[in-house]
Each structure stands twice: as C-alpha cells, then as structure tokens.
Enzyme design. Structure first.
Site: not given
Ligand code: KIV
Length: 277
Positions: A49-50, A88, A186
């Site tokens: 979700d980044s 995600d 993280e």
């Molecule tokens: O949303 C994301 O990119 C993540 C990271 C762990 C890369 O959750």
C-alpha cells in the site's frame, strides 16, 4: 486461467521452507513493467500500500482503498509468472473483525489471483490471522513500524528500543502461532530482529531491520532512486533513475522548443518508400 498457478509460482509454504537455508529476496511492484522485471530476480513481490505514496503522491498509506490494491494487484499478477505475489490489505479493510478481513482478503485473492495477503498489526491481529489461515488464505504479517498506524505511533520512528522489545517479540510469536507464514519487520533494531528470527518458525522479512532477518524487502522506487529528495537510511540506492528521468524530460522539452525534435526519422513521408530486393 489466472497466472497464479501453484505449479509455476513460488508458494507461501515454499518461501517459508527457505528459512535457515537461503536468504529471501523481495521488492514491491505496482505496475506491469516493473512487475515483469522484479519477477525475474525475486522470490516474492509485494503490491504494497506504499503505492499510495509512490504512485498516487499521498502523504501516508491511510487513504489507500481496496479498489486501488486490486487494480494494481491484477496488473502485477498478470505480468509475472514465477514469484509469489502478496497484496497488502489497506487500512480499514481488516481491523474490524476476522469476518470483515476474510471478506476483503477473499475478494483480493479472487479478483487478482495473488497467492497471499499482508496485514499490519501485532498480537491483536492474531485471531484474524488464524481465521484467514484456517480458511485457505496465506498471511504475511507486518510488525515494528506499521505505517498505517502512523497517526497513533506519532511518526516513522525506529521500533524495538527499550521496553518495546518484549512486546515486539510477543507480537511475532502470537502471529506465527496463529499461522502467519512470514512476518515483515520494519524499521526495528538488529537485536529484536535476531530475537524474532530465532524465536519463530515464520520467516522474518526485514525492511530497515538489519541482516539478522531471513530475507529482505525494499520499496522498488527507493532502490531505483526515483525520489532523489527522499532517501530512507535503510534503503540502498542501486540506480539513479529519478535524476536520469529528469534529465531526459528536460532534454525533450528543450528539443521541442529548438525544433530539434521531431527529426526526419520521426516523420512520415507522403509516399511509403519502396522496399529493396
Ligand atoms: O507497503 C509497503 O510497501 C510495505 C513495505 C513492507 C515494503 O508494506
């Protein structure tokens, strides 16, 4: 048929079986061209979700929707064939109850063909992880810095320092016992990452969590240098594509203004030139 066929793809159990043997390599991808590149080299691809920040320019991941995750997830599944694809669960899609999480995870899997979902949160999400795992949904958990909780955490701070370490270790054990095949850790200290890696059968996937993890993940835009003004300490930049793109676009605009582009080779003549031979 979906491209997410168990015979051709790495599966969540296959990746979990790499624990203690081979380091697991992973990156995010959100689009077809990047997915096909990452697929050639990594064990799993996370449609993170980044994408709210990297693709849509949001200031956090809080506003990302199910529809956004599904649209990008489908593109990544369709343009990869070897890696496990993990998608995600966006903020608000799984926290209310295990039933809500199942409905949304099942929708993500059915509409994209992915092989696993990821959700953020510690021991309080263990019941949900168990509910999903028992119903055929492989879950990658995510602890330490959990960006969806940025408003509650008070910023993007390093986790695992001081009394935090015992809580993170308890979170990891609860999620692993509930059936998570892996745990993203993280922005956490090396000692907590090592402790969790030793304590749980789930694979630990670090992002800013030291080499002590079973594998690593980074946001693909960070390793490609897409944002020259944003350089997280934990991300290594392998190419400067942001600067290269800026140079290319500036050159194009200058060529248009000086009429250097389009040139003869980019222009169609009235008559099609006769073929020789
Ligand atoms: O949303 C994301 O990119 C993540 C990271 C762990 C890369 O959750």
């Amino acid at each position: 048929m979906s491209k997410q066929t168990p015979t051709r793809r790495l599966t969540a159990p296959a990746i979990q079986a790499m624990k203690g043997k081979t380091a697991i390599a992973s990156l995010t991808a959100y689009t077809a061209p990047i997915a096909s590149l990452v697929d050639r080299h990594c064990d799993f691809i996370l449609v993170g979700d980044s994408l709210g920040m990297t693709i849509y320019g949001m200031t956090s991941t809080v506003g990302v929707t199910m529809d956004m995750m599904i649209a990008h997830g489908r593109a990544v599944v369709e343009h990869s064939e070897r890696s496990l694809i993990v998608i995600d669960m966006p903020f608000g899609s799984c926290e209310e109850s295990p039933e809500q999480a199942f409905r949304n995870a099942a929708r993500i899997m059915a509409e994209t063909g992915c092989g696993s979902v990821k959700l953020e949160g510690g021991a309080h999400m263990a019941e949900t992880v168990a509910f999903l795992a028992a119903r055929g949904i492989p879950v990658l958990a995510h602890i330490g810095l959990t960006p969806q909780s940025v408003n509650a955490l008070g910023g993007y701070k390093v986790q695992g320092r001081g009394g935090d370490a015992d809580r993170l270790s308890a979170d990891a054990r609860a999620l692993s016992d509930a059936g998570a095949w892996g745990i993203v850790v993280e922005k956490s200290t090396e000692s907590i990452a090592r402790r969790i890696t030793q304590e749980t059968p789930a694979v630990t996937i670090g992002i800013g969590a030291s080499p002590a993890c079973d594998g690593q993940i980074l946001v693909v835009d960070d390793i490609l240098g897409m944002f020259p003004d944003f350089r997280p300490k934990f991300a290594k930049v392998y190419a400067e594509l942001g600067t290269a793109a800026d140079d290319a676009i500036a050159q194009y605009a200058a060529d248009v203004r000086t009429r250097a582009f389009p040139a003869k080779e980019h222009t169609f003549a009235d008559a099609v030139p006769a073929k020789r031979g």
